[in-house]
Design a protein around this motif. Structure first.
Motif, PDB file in Angstrom:
ATOM      1  N   VAL A  28       1.077  -1.451  -0.038  1.00  0.00           N
ATOM      2  CA  VAL A  28       0.269   0.060  -0.129  1.00  0.00           C
ATOM      3  C   VAL A  28       0.877   1.413  -0.148  1.00  0.00           C
ATOM      4  O   VAL A  28       2.021   1.362   0.294  1.00  0.00           O
ATOM      5  CB  VAL A  28      -0.980   0.103   0.493  1.00  0.00           C
ATOM      6  N   PRO A  29       0.224   2.225  -0.749  1.00  0.00           N
ATOM      7  CA  PRO A  29       1.377   3.677  -0.802  1.00  0.00           C
ATOM      8  C   PRO A  29       1.569   4.072   0.947  1.00  0.00           C
ATOM      9  O   PRO A  29       0.242   4.099   1.511  1.00  0.00           O
ATOM     10  CB  PRO A  29       0.085   4.569  -1.530  1.00  0.00           C
ATOM     11  N   ASP A  30       2.848   4.397   1.072  1.00  0.00           N
ATOM     12  CA  ASP A  30       2.927   5.010   1.882  1.00  0.00           C
ATOM     13  C   ASP A  30       2.063   6.319   2.592  1.00  0.00           C
ATOM     14  O   ASP A  30       1.394   7.279   1.903  1.00  0.00           O
ATOM     15  CB  ASP A  30       4.157   6.242   2.041  1.00  0.00           C
ATOM     16  N   ALA A  31       1.994   6.986   3.819  1.00  0.00           N
ATOM     17  CA  ALA A  31       0.786   7.744   4.175  1.00  0.00           C
ATOM     18  C   ALA A  31       1.723   8.513   5.928  1.00  0.00           C
ATOM     19  O   ALA A  31       2.438   8.066   6.060  1.00  0.00           O
ATOM     20  CB  ALA A  31      -0.016   7.231   5.046  1.00  0.00           C
ATOM     21  N   ASP A  32       1.308   9.981   6.073  1.00  0.00           N
ATOM     22  CA  ASP A  32       2.114  11.045   6.817  1.00  0.00           C
ATOM     23  C   ASP A  32       0.795  11.137   7.481  1.00  0.00           C
ATOM     24  O   ASP A  32      -0.540  11.520   7.947  1.00  0.00           O
ATOM     25  CB  ASP A  32       2.315  12.241   6.196  1.00  0.00           C
ATOM     26  N   LEU A  33       1.409  10.489   8.466  1.00  0.00           N
ATOM     27  CA  LEU A  33       0.768   9.954   9.888  1.00  0.00           C
ATOM     28  C   LEU A  33       1.498  10.962  12.177  1.00  0.00           C
ATOM     29  O   LEU A  33       1.004  10.905  12.334  1.00  0.00           O
ATOM     30  CB  LEU A  33       0.356   8.758  10.542  1.00  0.00           C
ATOM     31  N   ARG A  34       2.163  11.496  10.978  1.00  0.00           N
ATOM     32  CA  ARG A  34       2.584  12.337  12.015  1.00  0.00           C
ATOM     33  C   ARG A  34       1.222  13.097  12.683  1.00  0.00           C
ATOM     34  O   ARG A  34       0.645  14.041  12.241  1.00  0.00           O
ATOM     35  CB  ARG A  34       3.797  13.590  11.314  1.00  0.00           C
ATOM     36  N   GLY A  35       1.705  13.368  13.867  1.00  0.00           N
ATOM     37  CA  GLY A  35       0.581  14.242  14.233  1.00  0.00           C
ATOM     38  C   GLY A  35      -1.042  13.592  14.926  1.00  0.00           C
ATOM     39  O   GLY A  35      -1.749  13.934  15.456  1.00  0.00           O
ATOM     40  N   LYS A  36      -0.711  11.925  14.234  1.00  0.00           N
ATOM     41  CA  LYS A  36      -2.178  11.240  14.806  1.00  0.00           C
ATOM     42  C   LYS A  36      -1.941  10.466  15.930  1.00  0.00           C
ATOM     43  O   LYS A  36      -1.511  10.220  16.246  1.00  0.00           O
ATOM     44  CB  LYS A  36      -2.679  10.551  13.167  1.00  0.00           C
ATOM     45  N   TRP A  37      -3.220  10.444  16.592  1.00  0.00           N
ATOM     46  CA  TRP A  37      -3.669   9.128  17.423  1.00  0.00           C
ATOM     47  C   TRP A  37      -3.777   8.392  17.369  1.00  0.00           C
ATOM     48  O   TRP A  37      -5.550   8.401  16.661  1.00  0.00           O
ATOM     49  CB  TRP A  37      -4.130  10.318  18.148  1.00  0.00           C
ATOM     50  N   ILE A  38      -3.984   7.117  17.251  1.00  0.00           N
ATOM     51  CA  ILE A  38      -4.524   5.895  16.583  1.00  0.00           C
ATOM     52  C   ILE A  38      -4.716   5.154  17.631  1.00  0.00           C
ATOM     53  O   ILE A  38      -3.604   5.138  18.709  1.00  0.00           O
ATOM     54  CB  ILE A  38      -3.794   5.003  15.887  1.00  0.00           C
ATOM     55  N   VAL A  39      -5.681   4.262  17.764  1.00  0.00           N
ATOM     56  CA  VAL A  39      -5.874   3.068  19.152  1.00  0.00           C
ATOM     57  C   VAL A  39      -6.217   1.575  18.157  1.00  0.00           C
ATOM     58  O   VAL A  39      -7.349   1.945  17.114  1.00  0.00           O
ATOM     59  CB  VAL A  39      -7.434   3.406  20.249  1.00  0.00           C
ATOM     60  N   ILE A  40      -5.275   0.561  18.281  1.00  0.00           N
ATOM     61  CA  ILE A  40      -5.779  -0.609  18.062  1.00  0.00           C
ATOM     62  C   ILE A  40      -5.729  -1.615  19.645  1.00  0.00           C
ATOM     63  O   ILE A  40      -5.254  -2.158  20.676  1.00  0.00           O
ATOM     64  CB  ILE A  40      -4.404  -1.086  17.345  1.00  0.00           C
ATOM     65  N   THR A  41      -7.176  -2.209  19.245  1.00  0.00           N
ATOM     66  CA  THR A  41      -6.915  -2.743  20.103  1.00  0.00           C
ATOM     67  C   THR A  41      -6.749  -4.480  19.599  1.00  0.00           C
ATOM     68  O   THR A  41      -6.659  -4.689  18.380  1.00  0.00           O
ATOM     69  CB  THR A  41      -8.611  -3.374  20.465  1.00  0.00           C
ATOM     70  N   GLY A  42      -6.304  -5.334  20.469  1.00  0.00           N
ATOM     71  CA  GLY A  42      -5.615  -6.832  19.729  1.00  0.00           C
ATOM     72  C   GLY A  42      -3.886  -6.328  19.184  1.00  0.00           C
ATOM     73  O   GLY A  42      -3.898  -6.798  18.465  1.00  0.00           O
ATOM     74  N   GLY A  43      -3.577  -4.738  19.642  1.00  0.00           N
ATOM     75  CA  GLY A  43      -2.404  -4.387  19.260  1.00  0.00           C
ATOM     76  C   GLY A  43      -1.423  -5.066  19.821  1.00  0.00           C
ATOM     77  O   GLY A  43       0.507  -4.700  18.845  1.00  0.00           O
ATOM     78  N   ASN A  44      -1.017  -6.065  20.218  1.00  0.00           N
ATOM     79  CA  ASN A  44      -0.088  -6.669  20.585  1.00  0.00           C
ATOM     80  C   ASN A  44       1.164  -7.916  20.256  1.00  0.00           C
ATOM     81  O   ASN A  44       1.970  -8.638  20.277  1.00  0.00           O
ATOM     82  CB  ASN A  44       0.385  -6.764  21.852  1.00  0.00           C
ATOM     83  N   SER A  45      -0.132  -8.073  18.916  1.00  0.00           N
ATOM     84  CA  SER A  45      -0.231 -10.031  18.150  1.00  0.00           C
ATOM     85  C   SER A  45      -0.817  -9.882  16.758  1.00  0.00           C
ATOM     86  O   SER A  45      -1.588  -8.723  16.949  1.00  0.00           O
ATOM     87  CB  SER A  45      -0.606 -10.958  19.064  1.00  0.00           C
ATOM     88  N   GLY A  46      -0.432 -10.785  15.336  1.00  0.00           N
ATOM     89  CA  GLY A  46      -1.227 -10.536  14.825  1.00  0.00           C
ATOM     90  C   GLY A  46      -1.170  -9.804  13.700  1.00  0.00           C
ATOM     91  O   GLY A  46      -0.099  -8.430  13.810  1.00  0.00           O
ATOM     92  N   ILE A  47      -2.133  -9.460  13.086  1.00  0.00           N
ATOM     93  CA  ILE A  47      -2.744  -8.263  12.684  1.00  0.00           C
ATOM     94  C   ILE A  47      -2.208  -6.723  12.996  1.00  0.00           C
ATOM     95  O   ILE A  47      -1.838  -5.558  12.637  1.00  0.00           O
ATOM     96  CB  ILE A  47      -3.379  -8.348  11.466  1.00  0.00           C
ATOM     97  N   GLY A  48      -2.492  -6.354  14.620  1.00  0.00           N
ATOM     98  CA  GLY A  48      -2.714  -5.418  14.957  1.00  0.00           C
ATOM     99  C   GLY A  48      -2.149  -5.092  15.440  1.00  0.00           C
ATOM    100  O   GLY A  48      -1.068  -4.465  15.012  1.00  0.00           O
ATOM    101  N   ARG A  49      -0.420  -5.629  15.692  1.00  0.00           N
ATOM    102  CA  ARG A  49       0.965  -5.332  15.714  1.00  0.00           C
ATOM    103  C   ARG A  49       1.706  -4.941  14.718  1.00  0.00           C
ATOM    104  O   ARG A  49       2.564  -3.903  14.806  1.00  0.00           O
ATOM    105  CB  ARG A  49       2.100  -6.685  16.591  1.00  0.00           C
ATOM    106  N   GLU A  50       1.618  -6.015  14.161  1.00  0.00           N
ATOM    107  CA  GLU A  50       2.222  -5.465  12.306  1.00  0.00           C
ATOM    108  C   GLU A  50       1.131  -4.505  11.815  1.00  0.00           C
ATOM    109  O   GLU A  50       2.145  -3.221  11.090  1.00  0.00           O
ATOM    110  CB  GLU A  50       1.823  -6.418  11.248  1.00  0.00           C
TER     111      GLU A  50
END
Length: 339
Positions: A28-50
């Motif tokens: 996928v193309p690169d994106a500029d996420l500087r300054g953005k805040w993201i919440v990810i559940t299940g973020g320590n493994s699998g597709i969430g971690r990636e």
């Protein structure tokens, strides 16, 4: 409003399901996420971690929602936070912030505490990735949570409903907020009959179907409120990714067969994460360019969800069903979402 749920042909549903078996290697193309805040559940493994690793490389600040005591074989949240810091610095982002907070989707109290902890920060939330999940739920013997619901129904679906609605005021403060939900092509194997939501029979496909249906209704309701009408929500199928979900404690016959099949048609967690990453960042998946949101992606391609997701009667049934289960009106979480 239709009185009877639409039902697709078995041939159509099977065709849609197998379109999810696509091991093609993507980017996928690169994106500029500087300054953005993201919440990810299940973020320590699998597709969430990636997903989190890629977001970190693009400059985002990230909060991971994780179980406090992950099972053996699942990365420890502290270690993943360190990975994010390393990835960000290697990409030239020295000042981004990464934390993990407890968010056990099998406990409503944990989910609500997590959401309220975020609200206390008083930050706008740019991206919410409702990704945590578990497998199994096909034995006909419900495994109940402490809250009294079937495990998959709560973890894979209604806890994410609860979290989304708690965080909605924060999302509303961001300029272009997105909510990405890991639904699945397994929805095509689901049976729309809400009596099966908690009975432990085909819980995985059924609740993925209900999740896609609910999020479509949420999009329609947000569109009618000028406080929320700039928020977009999508459901995504990551592909049949080889993750720890196939090693869940509830390994029934279906999960065992599927875990074997993964060796032949499965994709890596990194490739699976592109579904979340693309829907969260691509201009094509913005509110306007996606056609108003409430859509479904098979990996990175727009796809047709099950017809119940587009049926007003079915959507209303799921909305009301979940509202009663979670007592959403009593909690004040449905304000501004009336039709």
């Amino acid at each position: 409003m239709s009185g009877k749920a639409p039902k697709p042909s078995a041939i159509w549903a099977a065709r849609q399901f197998f379109q999810g078996v696509n091991p093609r290697k993507l980017s996928v193309p690169d994106a500029d996420l500087r300054g953005k805040w993201i919440v990810i559940t299940g973020g320590n493994s699998g597709i969430g971690r990636e997903s989190a690793l890629q977001f970190a490389k693009w400059g985002a600040n990230i909060i991971l929602g994780c179980r406090p005591n992950p099972p053996p074989g699942e990365p420890q949240p502290d270690a993943v936070v360190q990975e994010l810091q390393t990835a960000a610095k290697a990409s030239g982002h020295e000042n981004t912030k990464f934390e993990w907070w407890e968010c056990d989707m099998s406990q409503f109290s944990s989910v609500e505490t997590f959401g309220k902890r975020w609200l206390v920060t008083d930050r706008p939330l740019d991206i919410l990735a409702n990704n945590a999940g578990t497998g199994g739920g096909n034995s006909g013997k419900p495994r109940l949570t402490a809250d009294g619901f079937e495990m998959l129904h709560q973890v894979n679906f209604i806890s994410h409903v609860l979290l989304t609605l708690v965080l909605l005021p924060s999302l509303a403060r961001a300029p272009e907020p997105r909510i990405i939900c890991t639904t699945s092509n397994m929805q095509y194997l689901g049976i729309f009959d809400l009596t099966n939501a908690n009975n432990g029979t085909a819980s995985y496909p059924n609740n993925k179907l209900y999740f896609q249906t609910w999020l479509t209704e949420l999009q329609a309701r947000m569109a009618k409120n000028d406080k929320y009408d700039h928020i977009v929500i999508h459901g995504v199928h990551p592909g049949y990714a080889i993750t720890n979900i196939w090693g869940s404690p509830d390994r029934d016959v279906f999960v065992k067969v599927a875990s074997v099949a993964m060796h032949f048609v499965g994709i890596t967690s990194q490739q699976g994460s592109l579904a979340i990453i693309n829907a969260a960042t691509s201009p094509e998946w913005s509110l306007q360019r996606s056609g108003g949101g409430g859509t479904f992606a098979n990996r990175i391609w727009k796809a047709k969800p099950m017809p119940q997701a587009k049926d007003p009667g079915c959507r209303m049934k799921v909305w009301n069903f979940v509202g009663e289960e979670l007592k959403l009106k009593e909690k004040g979480l449905l304000e501004g979402l009336d039709l």
